[in-house]
Design a protein around this motif. Structure first.
Motif, PDB file in Angstrom:
ATOM      1  N   ALA A   1     101.659 -21.732  -8.716  1.00 26.03           N
ATOM      2  CA  ALA A   1     103.000 -21.785  -9.306  1.00 26.03           C
ATOM      3  C   ALA A   1     102.935 -21.807 -10.829  1.00 26.03           C
ATOM      4  CB  ALA A   1     103.747 -23.006  -8.782  1.00 26.03           C
ATOM      5  N   GLY A   2     101.916 -22.449 -11.387  1.00 28.41           N
ATOM      6  CA  GLY A   2     101.789 -22.499 -12.840  1.00 28.41           C
ATOM      7  C   GLY A   2     101.573 -21.124 -13.440  1.00 28.41           C
ATOM      8  N   ALA A   3     100.692 -20.330 -12.827  1.00 32.61           N
ATOM      9  CA  ALA A   3     100.440 -18.976 -13.328  1.00 32.61           C
ATOM     10  C   ALA A   3     101.683 -18.099 -13.192  1.00 32.61           C
ATOM     11  CB  ALA A   3      99.265 -18.354 -12.573  1.00 32.61           C
ATOM     12  N   ILE A   4     102.400 -18.254 -12.090  1.00 35.51           N
ATOM     13  CA  ILE A   4     103.623 -17.464 -11.885  1.00 35.51           C
ATOM     14  C   ILE A   4     104.667 -17.815 -12.940  1.00 35.51           C
ATOM     15  CG2 ILE A   4     105.547 -17.055 -10.301  1.00 35.51           C
ATOM     16  CD1 ILE A   4     103.485 -17.482  -7.997  1.00 35.51           C
ATOM     17  N   THR A   5     104.800 -19.102 -13.239  1.00 32.44           N
ATOM     18  CA  THR A   5     105.761 -19.526 -14.258  1.00 32.44           C
ATOM     19  C   THR A   5     105.399 -18.981 -15.631  1.00 32.44           C
ATOM     20  OG1 THR A   5     106.332 -21.538 -13.047  1.00 32.44           O
ATOM     21  CG2 THR A   5     106.764 -21.536 -15.413  1.00 32.44           C
ATOM     22  N   VAL A   6     104.111 -18.999 -15.963  1.00 31.56           N
ATOM     23  CA  VAL A   6     103.654 -18.474 -17.256  1.00 31.56           C
ATOM     24  C   VAL A   6     104.032 -17.000 -17.403  1.00 31.56           C
ATOM     25  CG1 VAL A   6     101.555 -17.787 -18.490  1.00 31.56           C
ATOM     26  CG2 VAL A   6     101.809 -20.137 -17.679  1.00 31.56           C
ATOM     27  N   VAL A   7     103.814 -16.224 -16.357  1.00 33.78           N
ATOM     28  CA  VAL A   7     104.137 -14.797 -16.403  1.00 33.78           C
ATOM     29  C   VAL A   7     105.653 -14.588 -16.412  1.00 33.78           C
ATOM     30  CG1 VAL A   7     103.947 -12.621 -15.138  1.00 33.78           C
ATOM     31  CG2 VAL A   7     101.945 -14.096 -15.410  1.00 33.78           C
ATOM     32  N   GLU A   8     106.381 -15.407 -15.659  1.00 34.69           N
ATOM     33  CA  GLU A   8     107.843 -15.325 -15.671  1.00 34.69           C
ATOM     34  C   GLU A   8     108.385 -15.588 -17.079  1.00 34.69           C
ATOM     35  OE1 GLU A   8     111.149 -16.629 -12.513  1.00 34.69           O
ATOM     36  OE2 GLU A   8     110.053 -18.309 -13.369  1.00 34.69           O
TER      37      GLU A   8
ATOM     38  N   ALA B   1     100.900 -12.376 -10.151  1.00 38.27           N
ATOM     39  CA  ALA B   1     101.994 -13.275 -10.544  1.00 38.27           C
ATOM     40  C   ALA B   1     103.244 -12.479 -10.906  1.00 38.27           C
ATOM     41  CB  ALA B   1     101.558 -14.142 -11.724  1.00 38.27           C
ATOM     42  N   ALA B   2     103.070 -11.323 -11.549  1.00 39.75           N
ATOM     43  CA  ALA B   2     104.227 -10.473 -11.867  1.00 39.75           C
ATOM     44  C   ALA B   2     104.917 -10.003 -10.597  1.00 39.75           C
ATOM     45  CB  ALA B   2     103.783  -9.283 -12.717  1.00 39.75           C
ATOM     46  N   GLY B   3     104.141  -9.695  -9.568  1.00 38.86           N
ATOM     47  CA  GLY B   3     104.736  -9.333  -8.290  1.00 38.86           C
ATOM     48  C   GLY B   3     105.567 -10.459  -7.716  1.00 38.86           C
ATOM     49  N   ALA B   4     105.073 -11.686  -7.865  1.00 35.90           N
ATOM     50  CA  ALA B   4     105.828 -12.846  -7.389  1.00 35.90           C
ATOM     51  C   ALA B   4     107.124 -13.014  -8.165  1.00 35.90           C
ATOM     52  CB  ALA B   4     104.976 -14.111  -7.512  1.00 35.90           C
TER      53      ALA B   4
ATOM     54  N   ALA C   1     100.610 -14.176  -3.610  1.00 37.23           N
ATOM     55  CA  ALA C   1     101.647 -14.503  -4.591  1.00 37.23           C
ATOM     56  C   ALA C   1     103.032 -14.414  -3.974  1.00 37.23           C
ATOM     57  CB  ALA C   1     101.537 -13.557  -5.789  1.00 37.23           C
ATOM     58  N   LEU C   2     103.278 -13.370  -3.194  1.00 33.53           N
ATOM     59  CA  LEU C   2     104.573 -13.215  -2.535  1.00 33.53           C
ATOM     60  C   LEU C   2     104.866 -14.399  -1.624  1.00 33.53           C
ATOM     61  CD1 LEU C   2     107.091 -11.545  -1.749  1.00 33.53           C
ATOM     62  CD2 LEU C   2     105.664 -10.389  -0.037  1.00 33.53           C
TER      63      LEU C   2
ATOM     64  N   GLY D   1     101.215  -6.053 -22.218  1.00 35.57           N
ATOM     65  CA  GLY D   1     100.393  -6.915 -23.054  1.00 35.57           C
ATOM     66  C   GLY D   1     100.957  -8.312 -23.188  1.00 35.57           C
ATOM     67  N   ALA D   2     102.264  -8.464 -23.015  1.00 32.03           N
ATOM     68  CA  ALA D   2     102.864  -9.802 -23.066  1.00 32.03           C
ATOM     69  C   ALA D   2     102.309 -10.677 -21.947  1.00 32.03           C
ATOM     70  CB  ALA D   2     104.383  -9.691 -22.963  1.00 32.03           C
ATOM     71  N   GLN D   3     102.100 -10.088 -20.765  1.00 34.71           N
ATOM     72  CA  GLN D   3     101.510 -10.846 -19.660  1.00 34.71           C
ATOM     73  C   GLN D   3     100.081 -11.275 -20.003  1.00 34.71           C
ATOM     74  OE1 GLN D   3     103.515  -7.573 -16.929  1.00 34.71           O
ATOM     75  NE2 GLN D   3     102.008  -8.742 -15.785  1.00 34.71           N
ATOM     76  N   ASP D   4      99.343 -10.399 -20.687  1.00 31.26           N
ATOM     77  CA  ASP D   4      97.963 -10.722 -21.050  1.00 31.26           C
ATOM     78  C   ASP D   4      97.908 -11.856 -22.072  1.00 31.26           C
ATOM     79  OD1 ASP D   4      96.747  -8.711 -19.397  1.00 31.26           O
ATOM     80  OD2 ASP D   4      97.439  -7.228 -20.851  1.00 31.26           O
ATOM     81  N   THR D   5      98.768 -11.796 -23.083  1.00 34.26           N
ATOM     82  CA  THR D   5      98.802 -12.886 -24.057  1.00 34.26           C
ATOM     83  C   THR D   5      99.191 -14.190 -23.387  1.00 34.26           C
ATOM     84  OG1 THR D   5      99.159 -11.586 -26.060  1.00 34.26           O
ATOM     85  CG2 THR D   5     100.160 -13.772 -26.009  1.00 34.26           C
ATOM     86  N   ALA D   6     100.160 -14.138 -22.492  1.00 35.83           N
ATOM     87  CA  ALA D   6     100.619 -15.357 -21.814  1.00 35.83           C
ATOM     88  C   ALA D   6      99.528 -15.961 -20.946  1.00 35.83           C
ATOM     89  CB  ALA D   6     101.862 -15.044 -20.987  1.00 35.83           C
ATOM     90  N   ILE D   7      98.841 -15.144 -20.139  1.00 40.48           N
ATOM     91  CA  ILE D   7      97.835 -15.688 -19.228  1.00 40.48           C
ATOM     92  C   ILE D   7      96.595 -16.143 -19.990  1.00 40.48           C
ATOM     93  CG2 ILE D   7      96.579 -13.576 -18.619  1.00 40.48           C
ATOM     94  CD1 ILE D   7      97.788 -16.286 -16.147  1.00 40.48           C
ATOM     95  N   ALA D   8      96.248 -15.456 -21.077  1.00 36.79           N
ATOM     96  CA  ALA D   8      95.094 -15.874 -21.874  1.00 36.79           C
ATOM     97  C   ALA D   8      95.360 -17.214 -22.544  1.00 36.79           C
ATOM     98  CB  ALA D   8      94.759 -14.810 -22.920  1.00 36.79           C
ATOM     99  N   THR D   9      96.567 -17.396 -23.078  1.00 37.42           N
ATOM    100  CA  THR D   9      96.943 -18.668 -23.693  1.00 37.42           C
ATOM    101  C   THR D   9      96.902 -19.790 -22.662  1.00 37.42           C
ATOM    102  OG1 THR D   9      98.357 -17.510 -25.283  1.00 37.42           O
ATOM    103  CG2 THR D   9      98.772 -19.858 -24.964  1.00 37.42           C
TER     104      THR D   9
END
Length: 328
Positions: A21-28, A119-122, A150-151, A303-311
């Motif tokens: 859930a944490g990773a999904i929230t970060v991507v959301e 996570a983006a799919g979720a 994820a779904l 790239g926004a997803q990449d910056t978010a997940i890397a952070t």
């Protein structure tokens, strides 16, 4: 002046960044930022190395409010398995958004991309899919497994169907999804059977010719298409995209170049400006408005997803005491 840089291996990252859930929230949150903040999102840099059947993609983005930004290098050399090497690998470099200095090197071999893509799919399913009794996935690779996991976190399903061109791989994938989710999962012989029995479908193939056709659409269906991320790929028939009640892009400019939207526009369809997923997440555009709607979300990865997940990964690793400090 010497300074410390965090070095994180794939093992470090697998231990600290699960698909949860944490990773999904970060991507959301990254999708929401795209719609509500002045995110700097350059076009994807792509390079083909035809002699080696290879390609390299580079993605990055700056999200206001985050301390750093990531640059991801994602190579795919598809003859590697014949010499005992993986076809996909890569790394992310996280730099300070204030000074530009390198803060961390994440040697993830593509793991973080796998997590943020699933996570983006979720996120797409959370905002666009109806309640799901039966899910389906087209494809039987790593992402097929992760997309179903994820779904299941946002739309728990009791049953799932798996189709792939290789029936043996589909059967193995079905068994893995069943173990991960507790659902009853089976392989089926054709994509039409998979789609007909499901309320939510994820396409995860590298297909160059459409697999999911207009005739397969049925009331109440949601489709997340994530396999088309290059100009030569196309999983969803253009007529199916045009027939959907709601088509959503992760980034319209990207989808028009490498996603399902590219093929639709090449066929003379979908001329308007569709909504982006971030606007739906931010409640600036309606998502699913009725149980009968057919919705399609086109995910090309930003790239926004990449910056978010890397952070997120760096913070999690620091908290867990993982990684190695090196001086530069």
């Amino acid at each position: 002046m010497p300074r410390d840089i965090f070095l994180l291996t794939e093992a470090d990252l697998r231990a600290t960044v699960p698909l949860d859930a944490g990773a999904i929230t970060v991507v959301e949150d990254a999708f929401r930022a795209l719609a509500t903040q002045p995110v700097v999102l350059p076009p994807i840099l792509s390079m083909e190395i035809a002699e080696a059947h290879g390609e390299v993609d580079v993605k990055t983005a700056y999200i206001p409010g985050l301390d750093g930004f990531a640059i991801k290098i994602s190579p795919g050399f598809f003859d590697n398995p014949s010499i005992g090497l993986p076809s996909l690998n890569g790394l992310m470099v996280l730099l300070s958004a204030t000074t530009g200095l390198v803060e961390a090197v994440l040697l993830d071999n593509g793991y973080l991309t796998d997590v943020r893509t699933a996570a983006a799919g979720a996120v797409a399913a959370r905002h666009l899919a109806p309640p799901v009794e039966t899910a389906a996935v087209l494809g039987a690779g790593v992402q097929a497994r992760l997309q179903m996991l994820a779904l299941h976190q946002v739309r728990p399903f009791a049953r799932a169907l798996v189709w792939a061109r290789d029936r043996e791989k589909a059967t193995a994938c079905a068994a893995d999804i069943a173990r991960a989710t507790g659902a009853a999962v089976e392989a089926v012989d054709d994509p039409a059977t998979a789609v007909a029995g499901a309320q939510a479908v994820v396409t995860t193939t590298p297909a160059a010719e459409p697999i999911l056709t207009e005739a397969m659409l049925h009331p109440g269906l949601h489709v997340t298409a994530m396999g088309s991320d290059a100009a030569g790929k196309n999983e969803i028939a253009p007529e199916a995209l045009a027939a959907a009640d709601l088509y959503v892009a992760d980034r319209v400019s990207q989808c028009a170049l490498v996603g399902e939207l590219r093929a639709a526009r090449a066929a003379g369809l979908m001329p308007g400006e569709p909504p982006e997923l971030g606007r739906i997440v931010a409640r600036l555009h309606p998502g699913r408005t009725s149980p009968e709607q057919v919705t399609i979300c086109d995910l090309t990865g930003t790239g926004a997803q990449d910056t978010a997940i890397a952070t997120h990964a760096l913070a999690a690793a620091r908290k867990a005491g993982r990684g190695t400090l090196v001086q530069a």
